[in-house]
Design a protein around this motif. Sequence first.
Motif, PDB file in Angstrom:
ATOM      1  N   PHE A  16      -6.183   5.134  -0.931  1.00  0.00           N
ATOM      2  CA  PHE A  16      -4.920   4.400  -0.871  1.00  0.00           C
ATOM      3  C   PHE A  16      -4.010   4.860   0.263  1.00  0.00           C
ATOM      4  O   PHE A  16      -3.064   4.163   0.617  1.00  0.00           O
ATOM      5  CB  PHE A  16      -4.161   4.573  -2.195  1.00  0.00           C
ATOM      6  N   LEU A  17      -4.294   6.027   0.822  1.00  0.00           N
ATOM      7  CA  LEU A  17      -3.382   6.623   1.803  1.00  0.00           C
ATOM      8  C   LEU A  17      -3.166   5.776   3.052  1.00  0.00           C
ATOM      9  O   LEU A  17      -2.022   5.627   3.497  1.00  0.00           O
ATOM     10  CB  LEU A  17      -3.890   8.022   2.171  1.00  0.00           C
ATOM     11  N   SER A  23       2.225   0.954   5.688  1.00  0.00           N
ATOM     12  CA  SER A  23       3.418   0.260   5.204  1.00  0.00           C
ATOM     13  C   SER A  23       4.697   0.869   5.770  1.00  0.00           C
ATOM     14  O   SER A  23       5.713   0.193   5.906  1.00  0.00           O
ATOM     15  CB  SER A  23       3.459   0.273   3.672  1.00  0.00           C
ATOM     16  N   VAL A  24       4.641   2.164   6.096  1.00  0.00           N
ATOM     17  CA  VAL A  24       5.797   2.823   6.690  1.00  0.00           C
ATOM     18  C   VAL A  24       5.830   2.594   8.196  1.00  0.00           C
ATOM     19  O   VAL A  24       6.842   2.163   8.761  1.00  0.00           O
ATOM     20  CB  VAL A  24       5.774   4.339   6.389  1.00  0.00           C
ATOM     21  N   LEU A  25       4.715   2.845   8.847  1.00  0.00           N
ATOM     22  CA  LEU A  25       4.671   2.749  10.311  1.00  0.00           C
ATOM     23  C   LEU A  25       4.798   1.313  10.805  1.00  0.00           C
ATOM     24  O   LEU A  25       5.180   1.082  11.951  1.00  0.00           O
ATOM     25  CB  LEU A  25       3.367   3.373  10.821  1.00  0.00           C
ATOM     26  N   ASP A  93       1.631   4.484  -3.248  1.00  0.00           N
ATOM     27  CA  ASP A  93       2.573   3.367  -3.246  1.00  0.00           C
ATOM     28  C   ASP A  93       2.813   2.898  -1.818  1.00  0.00           C
ATOM     29  O   ASP A  93       2.359   3.522  -0.855  1.00  0.00           O
ATOM     30  CB  ASP A  93       3.905   3.775  -3.894  1.00  0.00           C
ATOM     31  N   THR A  94       3.544   1.801  -1.658  1.00  0.00           N
ATOM     32  CA  THR A  94       3.800   1.260  -0.320  1.00  0.00           C
ATOM     33  C   THR A  94       5.237   0.773  -0.213  1.00  0.00           C
ATOM     34  O   THR A  94       5.846   0.357  -1.205  1.00  0.00           O
ATOM     35  CB  THR A  94       2.864   0.081  -0.001  1.00  0.00           C
ATOM     36  N   LEU A  95       5.764   0.837   1.000  1.00  0.00           N
ATOM     37  CA  LEU A  95       7.025   0.163   1.294  1.00  0.00           C
ATOM     38  C   LEU A  95       6.747  -1.311   1.535  1.00  0.00           C
ATOM     39  O   LEU A  95       5.727  -1.681   2.123  1.00  0.00           O
ATOM     40  CB  LEU A  95       7.681   0.755   2.542  1.00  0.00           C
TER      41      LEU A  95
END
Length: 732
Positions: A16-17, A23-25, A93-95
Amino acid sequence: MPRFSVIVPCYRVQAFLPECLDSVLGQSFGDFELIAVDDRSPDDCGAILDEYARRDARVKVLHLPENVGLGPARNAGLPHATGDYLLFLDSDDTLTPGALEAVAGRLAETADPDVLVFDYARTYWWGGTRRNVLAHLLAKEEVFTAAEYPGILDLLMVVWNKAYRRDFVTEHGFAFPPGYYEDTPWTFPVMLSARRIAALDRICVHYRQRRQGSILSTTSRKHFDIHDQYERVFAYLAGRPELASWRPYLHRKMGEHCLDILAKPDRLPPADKAEFFRRTARMFRAHRPGGARVDGEVAVLTGSWTGYRLRRQSARAGREAARRAGRARRAAAARAGAGWAALNARRPLDERLVVYSASSHRGVLGDPAAIYQAAREIAPELRGVWVVRDEETAAGLPDGVEHVIVGSRRYLEVTARAKFFVNDVNWPGTLAKRPGSVHIHTHQCTPLKYLGADLRDKPGARLGVDVPRMLRRADRWDFSLVASRHAELVWERAYPCHFTSVRTGSPRNDVLVRGGPGGFRERHGIPEDHTVVLYAPTRRDYRRGGYVDRIDLARFAAGLGAGHTLVVRLHPSLAAGPARGMGLAELARRRIVVDATDEPHLADVLLAADALVTDYSSVMFDYAVLDRPIVVHADDWPAFAASRGTYLDLTAEPPGHVTRGFRELSGLFRSGGWRDGESARLRAAFRARFCEFEDGRAAERVVRTLLLGEPPSGPASRIPGQSGSRDALSPA
């Protein structure tokens, strides 16, 4: 110094990483640093982090020499953070897209509060998405403290749904302890100490619900850690007299939290439950504030483990008895109802009784409402009764509207005696059609997308749709109202039943033909001289949940320029889901757009709009009656057409210009091309085909010919500029 430091601890999440990091970058707001902490993960997390760091200078990687756990891993990242604000993101999780930009905007708007609380949605391994049920608590516009707005503490007490001013965290020395429940002694002290808290009504995190592997869903003695964590919370309060007033609240909260863990069947080994209860009870007694009342669920902690078990057993037995009694009551009510309906079914039909329903009993809406109003004026001798779903809906009905609650005794009586039934969706399967009764089906739209029997080879579109049952209910139709020959052919193909197509036009659109005043602009404070652009997207069958974010609403609204207002109306099936939380609610609060999703009367919204932008929503057929510009945004047309099926190629026969990307859409409005001569030409052809019988007299026509039995009069209804005629009420 960056605006944000995003700290991501990593342990055994290699699958999942990458999604988390991407999602951040990939955020539209780029002023941040990402501090990834490899908590001595035995899988390839460390290598994945190093590869991302090589590709993007914003990524800093810390490799811990030993595994320390989630809380200490977050602590390890804190000294390396240089941002104004701290965000913590779990590595599975993700943004959401645009999350950091929304957070940055809200922080600026609220003058840098100590804490900003934002929304989240649970995303399930099987593809479902569910928004936080307490999202309404985040609609508060003013900055506050926990004492001023204690409801904020009812939200999930986790660390990752907040942004923290780093100087505030440093000033108070906040840090995470080790353990399972490390969020508890961080979140309560932070929220109670914050002098300025702000809220953001936007989903910024997708909280992954894993099928297996969630720490807090594991059966283990490690759940005893909750006691140590609450001891830390009470110790924090003990050293700060100014927070002493929170002791009763936290005392109760601790009891509720521990009892919730105890009640879960998969948290504690059965042999350990008695010990967990006794330890909880001791802590509950030790921290009980003097004179504090103990009532409700937590009162069980003042007794013994045996008493708790007996109470639980009694409660389970009571629930089971209540279920049995409920089943018995429902069975008895069903028998009584059937008998009552059968009794009334032996009485003659009431030739003057008309039963109405709209949108699955949601109120006086749509075509049935237009017919009802026309009947009150033309034929006051007819008695109109509305079927509504519950008392809450009934309370919102206009004054003087007679109604019955679906399933009630009066409902059974009325539906057994009525001569006429008017509905825009199918009646429940339990409603039996008596010989001599007349069912008028108005539909809710002119169809673009496959419906009824045509869904048989579209498994995605018919998910949860029982087509044979749908057709059995449609067998009750006597008349099907149509606005065009296109609609007539489609309904007869999609619903191969024995009904008569009636070329009345759509009663709901009479007000559009006549150009009623409406009141939408005034209600929403839209200046009269503004050009109103309505954006009305539809749902997608190729995406679970139906929601796909097709355009950047903020950019689009800004690109329209001064003197314009963007109004957004989501498909009704998306109104209660996460779609509004992905930015629409926040933009509406900031007055960047107007959210018209909850407007009960679509015609009011359409009358207020100077132009319509839609993808494949059938609202375009209604809006075309107004003869105003329409733009079709068809950036995913092949996928949509393949998954749902359509009765025409909308890109080949559009009601106006077609755009296939955001740049093209915004450019069309900047240039003024959305209302040029080509737009008018396309719209005229579209109206001629799909608004064929819309002349503003549809409701009157239904009342006079179908309810009163008057013969059809005059030629077929034609929109201005058409030639030829045919009886408006001639059957197909």
